[in-house]
Design an enzyme around this catalytic site. Structure first.
Site, short mmCIF file in Angstrom:
data_model
loop_
_atom_site.label_atom_id
_atom_site.label_comp_id
_atom_site.label_asym_id
_atom_site.label_seq_id
_atom_site.Cartn_x
_atom_site.Cartn_y
_atom_site.Cartn_z
N HIS A 12 -3.55 6.91 2.86
CA HIS A 12 -3.93 5.61 2.32
C HIS A 12 -5.31 5.23 2.85
O HIS A 12 -5.59 5.35 4.04
CB HIS A 12 -2.90 4.57 2.73
N ASN B 205 -10.26 -0.65 0.27
CA ASN B 205 -8.81 -0.52 0.26
C ASN B 205 -8.29 -1.05 -1.06
O ASN B 205 -8.30 -2.26 -1.31
CB ASN B 205 -8.22 -1.31 1.43
N CYS C 69 0.80 -1.22 0.00
CA CYS C 69 0.00 0.00 0.00
C CYS C 69 0.84 1.28 0.00
O CYS C 69 0.34 2.35 -0.32
CB CYS C 69 -0.96 0.00 1.19
#
Length: 333
Positions: free
Chosen positions: A260, A290, A120
């Site tokens: 994020h 996500n 990520c």
């Protein structure tokens, strides 16, 4: 590791692009697969739906669509791209890189191409690498992409993890800037001792694919939620403090913070730690979940489209992910 601010030449983001697959999977759809509910998912994550790639779509396909949009908006031909950096934890194949596959798809025949494996945090790592290539003169035009098809690495019987992730791609075109506009500074970090927190156990040289690994679902993504929550809040908040300090700025100077998009509670905890009004923090995870390395470039694109990011604004981006890795950057838009 850090990138210093106050360079006479830096790298600016000149355009953005994004792509999400058309298929929407709602929380209600997930409730048909595992024991869960819309209320359970929204309360714990803030996610209401996510996009799922078609069976024939791979990461390079999503990346190519986002890249075409970014290049078109910049008025730049694919053949003018010098370097492609693709951040992903879900590549088409172990080799060749998805960046090379994508290079052929979009016709960027002059570009060098590589993948970044920082989960990520990959897009923020890519910002630092792209900035370095441009500042050094090694590249004049860099196409930086974050793209994921994590749905193909999910155990759809594991309700703790399958509710979190979605598929998407975001891209930016970066070019030299002699003014104040551009990436002012970056901070990167990693702690390999925490590697088991976010992992796909099988498929590499440590545990090659076998009938046993397939049977045990070792090729699916596993996240240790409680430990990841603590590490994510701590590393993201500290990364923002560190990069602001290196750039001689304060959090009040930021027009917007784009974190994020992992979990609404993590984002809220980071904002609280930084004493930053939640109104200055961009969130779109309720629509996409996500999307790992794609969350920040997708959010950047939507922030511009929504008028929340204007020329001259200071924007902070920050991420953490598998490795574990983390990083932050400050950009003058």
């Amino acid at each position: 590791m850090s990138g210093e601010g106050k360079l006479s030449r830096t790298a600016a983001i000149v355009s953005t692009g994004m792509y999400v697959p058309p298929r929407v999977m709602t929380n209600a759809d997930l409730a048909k697969l595992v024991e869960t509910s819309d209320e359970w998912i929204v309360t714990r994550t803030g996610i209401r739906e996510r996009r799922i790639a078609a069976p024939e779509q791979a990461t390079s396909d999503l990346a190519a669509e986002a890249s075409k949009q970014a290049l078109e908006r910049a008025g730049i031909a694919p053949t003018d791209v010098d370097l492609i950096i693709l951040a992903t934890l879900s590549p088409d194949t172990i080799t060749p890189s998805s960046a090379c596959v994508m290079q052929a798809k979009i016709g960027a025949s002059r570009a060098a191409a590589l993948d970044i494996s920082a989960a990520c945090s990959g897009f923020v790592y890519g910002l630092s690498l792209a900035r370095g290539a441009i500042v050094s003169g090694e590249a004049g035009t860099v196409l930086l992409v974050g793209a994921e098809v994590t749905s193909k690495f999910m155990d759809w019987t594991d309700r703790a993890n399958c509710v979190l992730f979605g598929d998407a791609a975001g891209a930016v075109v970066m070019r030299p800037s002699d003014g104040d506009r551009g990436v002012l500074g970056t901070v990167l970090g990693a702690d390999g001792s925490m590697a088991p927190l976010i992992a796909i156990a099988a498929g590499g040289s440590r545990t090659p694919a076998s009938a046993e690994t397939v049977e045990k679902k070792m090729h699916t993504l596993r996240v240790r939620g409680g430990e990841v929550f603590k590490a994510g809040v701590r590393t993201m908040a500290q990364s923002v403090r560190d990069v602001l300090a290196k750039c001689g700025l304060k959090q009040e100077d930021l027009a917007l913070l784009i974190p994020h998009q992992a979990n609404q509670r993590i984002i809220a905890a980071v904002a609280d730690s930084l004493e930053m009004p939640i109104e200055k923090v961009f969130m779109n995870l309720e629509k996409y979940g996500n999307t790992s390395a794609a969350t920040i470039p997708v959010a950047l694109h939507e922030a511009v489209e929504q008028g929340r990011l204007k020329p001259g604004d200071l924007v902070g981006v920050v991420a953490f992910g598998g490795g574990i890795t983390w990083g932050a950057a400050v950009i003058r838009w």
